[in-house]
Design an enzyme around this catalytic site. Structure first.
Site, PDB file in Angstrom:
ATOM      1  N   CYS A 149       0.891  -1.179   0.000  1.00 33.87           N
ATOM      2  CA  CYS A 149       0.000   0.000   0.000  1.00 33.87           C
ATOM      3  C   CYS A 149       0.925   1.224   0.000  1.00 33.87           C
ATOM      4  CB  CYS A 149      -0.877   0.018   1.243  1.00 33.87           C
ATOM      5  SG  CYS A 149      -1.626  -1.577   1.637  1.00 33.87           S
TER       6      CYS A 149
ATOM      7  N   GLY B  24       4.402   7.227  -1.321  1.00 38.88           N
ATOM      8  CA  GLY B  24       5.756   6.698  -1.505  1.00 38.88           C
ATOM      9  C   GLY B  24       6.755   7.013  -0.404  1.00 38.88           C
ATOM     10  N   GLY B  25       6.294   7.592   0.718  1.00 41.72           N
ATOM     11  CA  GLY B  25       7.222   7.915   1.806  1.00 41.72           C
ATOM     12  C   GLY B  25       8.034   6.696   2.220  1.00 41.72           C
ATOM     13  N   LYS B  26       7.338   5.585   2.387  1.00 39.78           N
ATOM     14  CA  LYS B  26       8.047   4.406   2.911  1.00 39.78           C
ATOM     15  C   LYS B  26       8.775   3.661   1.799  1.00 39.78           C
ATOM     16  CE  LYS B  26       4.980   4.670   6.740  1.00 39.78           C
ATOM     17  NZ  LYS B  26       3.839   5.499   6.288  1.00 39.78           N
TER      18      LYS B  26
ATOM     19  N   ARG C  99      -3.269   7.949  -7.306  1.00 37.08           N
ATOM     20  CA  ARG C  99      -2.249   7.887  -6.246  1.00 37.08           C
ATOM     21  C   ARG C  99      -1.015   7.119  -6.734  1.00 37.08           C
ATOM     22  NH1 ARG C  99      -3.500   9.290  -1.137  1.00 37.08           N
ATOM     23  NH2 ARG C  99      -2.148   7.722  -0.192  1.00 37.08           N
TER      24      ARG C  99
ATOM     25  N   CYS D 252      -1.502   4.484  10.875  1.00 37.81           N
ATOM     26  CA  CYS D 252      -1.343   5.788  11.532  1.00 37.81           C
ATOM     27  C   CYS D 252      -2.599   6.060  12.357  1.00 37.81           C
ATOM     28  CB  CYS D 252      -1.060   6.886  10.516  1.00 37.81           C
ATOM     29  SG  CYS D 252      -2.332   7.094   9.281  1.00 37.81           S
TER      30      CYS D 252
HETATM   31  C1  LIG Z   1      -1.394   4.771   4.777  1.00 33.98           C
HETATM   32  S1  LIG Z   1      -1.531   4.933   3.096  1.00 33.98           S
HETATM   33  C2  LIG Z   1       0.041   4.510   2.505  1.00 33.98           C
HETATM   34  C3  LIG Z   1       1.098   5.549   2.713  1.00 33.98           C
HETATM   35  C4  LIG Z   1       2.417   5.154   2.085  1.00 33.98           C
HETATM   36  N1  LIG Z   1       2.857   3.859   2.560  1.00 33.98           N
HETATM   37  C5  LIG Z   1       3.504   6.165   2.337  1.00 33.98           C
HETATM   38  O1  LIG Z   1       4.329   5.960   3.205  1.00 33.98           O
HETATM   39  O2  LIG Z   1       3.554   7.174   1.611  1.00 33.98           O
HETATM   40  C6  LIG Z   1      -2.472   3.539   2.636  1.00 33.98           C
HETATM   41  C7  LIG Z   1      -2.618   3.320   1.141  1.00 33.98           C
HETATM   42  O3  LIG Z   1      -3.459   2.174   0.956  1.00 33.98           O
HETATM   43  C8  LIG Z   1      -4.248   2.386  -0.201  1.00 33.98           C
HETATM   44  N2  LIG Z   1      -5.449   1.512  -0.183  1.00 33.98           N
HETATM   45  C9  LIG Z   1      -6.739   1.881  -0.007  1.00 33.98           C
HETATM   46  N3  LIG Z   1      -7.547   0.802  -0.109  1.00 33.98           N
HETATM   47  C10 LIG Z   1      -6.750  -0.250  -0.342  1.00 33.98           C
HETATM   48  C11 LIG Z   1      -6.997  -1.640  -0.553  1.00 33.98           C
HETATM   49  N4  LIG Z   1      -8.220  -2.129  -0.530  1.00 33.98           N
HETATM   50  N5  LIG Z   1      -5.932  -2.421  -0.785  1.00 33.98           N
HETATM   51  C12 LIG Z   1      -4.683  -1.921  -0.813  1.00 33.98           C
HETATM   52  N6  LIG Z   1      -4.394  -0.631  -0.614  1.00 33.98           N
HETATM   53  C13 LIG Z   1      -5.420   0.192  -0.385  1.00 33.98           C
HETATM   54  C14 LIG Z   1      -4.576   3.862  -0.136  1.00 33.98           C
HETATM   55  O4  LIG Z   1      -4.937   4.355  -1.409  1.00 33.98           O
HETATM   56  C15 LIG Z   1      -3.281   4.469   0.405  1.00 33.98           C
HETATM   57  O5  LIG Z   1      -2.463   4.913  -0.639  1.00 33.98           O
END
Ligand SMILES: C[S@@+](CC[C@H](N)C(=O)[O-])C[C@H]1O[C@@H](n2cnc3c(N)ncnc32)[C@H](O)[C@@H]1O
Length: 458
Positions: A109, A113-115, A138, A231
């Protein structure tokens, strides 16, 4: 700030007298953070910049707090990919995965892209990082950040976890699930998030996380490592999620996480089982450190995995690289080697051992070298950003103390020495910023249209 009543009640019940300190943080200003991109610079180098007031983040060696007025997003070093602006507590997560050069890693997920960009640094751009995002828009910003940070070993995909699990069973050494969550730790950063919050939303998120974790489990190889993070503070999405996961998959073991700089243990008392192993998970609380809040669990799979071997993509014939090699000879300091791949006219240099991805929605595959035009090769922005200035035969140096960089980032043509001809890397204080092509005393601007600055920047 105003918080939902049910959230206040729940946190008061969970935290008891500690809740007073927790709620006080909502009247305080949040902390701002950036993480040095060690693929391009060092934290020491950034710390010397007079423009920024940086203080180290105690739980991330490349992380710094900055002052809001520093506005690092407006500095040309941002476009050069020298740092990633990231909420400080989020910086703790990817470090726990401890990805190594040469490994096969999945960030399930990943957007924005931070991680992923942090994982690629610890892999030193070697091995394979599959960086996935389910939503196309995204996924595009994820891909742009991967490019800006000069990452060359990522396959950026736009798939559901389910589709990826069908494709990559038992394939990864390490997987990060930074799950979509109820975002209780984001209320100060994004007050709108507080308005979406409800007990039902927490339950919906937990159900989704459950499914995502099932898919992650099936993609992990035997002895592989899984890091799960959110988070949010809700135990349903944190300790209870891991408790449930451990019951479902008894071959998973919780691994200890080193806790420094105010990072605390997970709270088993918030689960039915009160499994003391959950104490090994980590909680970052806004009232115990400068950051918005995260939960992190690190697990290892000891059972066998059903594994499907995927054959690697083989390189195109050297004869089809004639125009690229000609460009390379005139422009770069050395010859690139590895697996070259054409998607239509677009040429890529693939990550090591890149698996066949023909059945997946792939947005970026390794290093995007450029486009094969009729009898000539035109380089892509990604190639400039992935290389240090010494990798180019010719550079066009700009200074951050001047104003030309602003004109360049707006897509304007710049005056150039009459002797300068052909493709040249535009640099800012010695760091690559993009391409220009010199002819007849001007530098034609190849900074990508979609990334150009508009309006007032200062
Ligand atoms: C907490 S954010 C990720 C932040 C990212 N890891 C970063 O560090 O920049 C969670 C991500 O999960 C995605 N997401 C939403 N529904 C999802 C699903 N059903 N399966 C997988 N990813 C999903 C969201 O669009 C979002 O980009």
């Amino acid at each position: 700030m105003s918080l939902p009543e049910a959230f206040i009640e729940k946190m008061t019940r969970l935290l008891g007298p500690e809740s007073e300190y927790f709620f006080k943080t909502y009247d305080q200003k949040r902390a701002f953070g950036l993480r040095a991109n060690l693929l391009k610079t060092s934290g020491e180098q950034l710390k010397k910049l007079p423009e920024f007031h940086l203080k180290p983040v105690p739980f991330c060696p490349s992380g710094f707090y900055y002052q809001e007025a520093d506005e690092p997003g407006k500095h040309p070093f941002h476009q050069a990919g020298l740092y990633y602006i990231q909420e400080p507590s989020a910086m703790f997560v990817a470090e726990r995965l401890d990805a190594k050069p040469g490994e096969r890693v999945l960030d399930l997920c990943a957007a924005p892209g931070g991680k992923s960009t942090q994982i690629a640094v610890s892999m030193q751009n070697r091995g394979l990082l599959v960086s996935n995002e389910i939503y196309p828009k995204r996924a595009k910003s994820l891909s742009e950040n991967i490019e800006r940070m000069g990452i060359t070993n990522a396959l950026v995909t736009n798939e559901t976890p389910e589709r990826l699990a069908e494709y990559f069973p038992g394939n990864f050494d390490k997987i990060l699930v930074d799950a979509p969550c109820s975002g209780e730790g984001m209320f100060r950063k994004d007050p709108d998030a507080a308005q979406y919050w409800s007990p039902d939303h927490v339950r919906e998120c937990a159900a989704l996380q459950n499914q995502i974790l099932d898919h992650a489990y099936s993609m992990l190889r035997e002895e592989g490592i899984l890091v799960y993070s959110t988070c949010t503070f809700s135990p349903e999405e944190d300790e209870q999620m891991i408790d449930h996961f451990l019951k479902k998959y008894p071959d998973m073991e919780v691994l200890p996480i080193e806790k420094t700089g105010g990072v605390e243990d997970g709270r088993p008392q918030w689960t039915d089982s009160a499994n003391s192993e959950l104490r090994k998970t980590a909680r970052l609380w806004p009232h115990h450190l400068d950051g918005e809040g995260h939960f992190v669990a690190k697990l290892q799979k000891h059972g066998p995995s059903l594994t499907k071997r995927i054959k690697p993509v083989s390189s195109v014939k050297e004869s089809s690289l004639k125009d690229y090699r000609q460009f390379e000879k005139q422009t770069l300091a050395e010859k690139l080697a590895g697996s070259f791949y054409f998607a239509g006219n677009q040429l890529f240099l693939l990550p090591d051992g890149c698996p066949d991805f023909s059945q997946l929605k792939v947005i970026r595959a390794g290093l995007h070298l450029g486009e094969q035009k009729k009898n000539r090769f035109e380089p892509n922005h990604a190639l400039a950003l992935a290389m240090p200035a010494v990798s180019f035969q010719s550079t066009f140096p700009l200074e951050s103390s001047g104003t030309d960089w602003d004109h360049y980032l707006r897509g304007e043509t710049l005056p150039a020495p009459a002797s300068l001809k052909g493709w040249t890397a535009v640099t800012i204080d010695g760091f690559t910023l993009g391409w220009g092509k010199a002819a007849g005393g001007t530098l034609k601007n190849f900074y990508p249209k979609g990334l150009r600055l508009r309006g007032l920047n200062h």
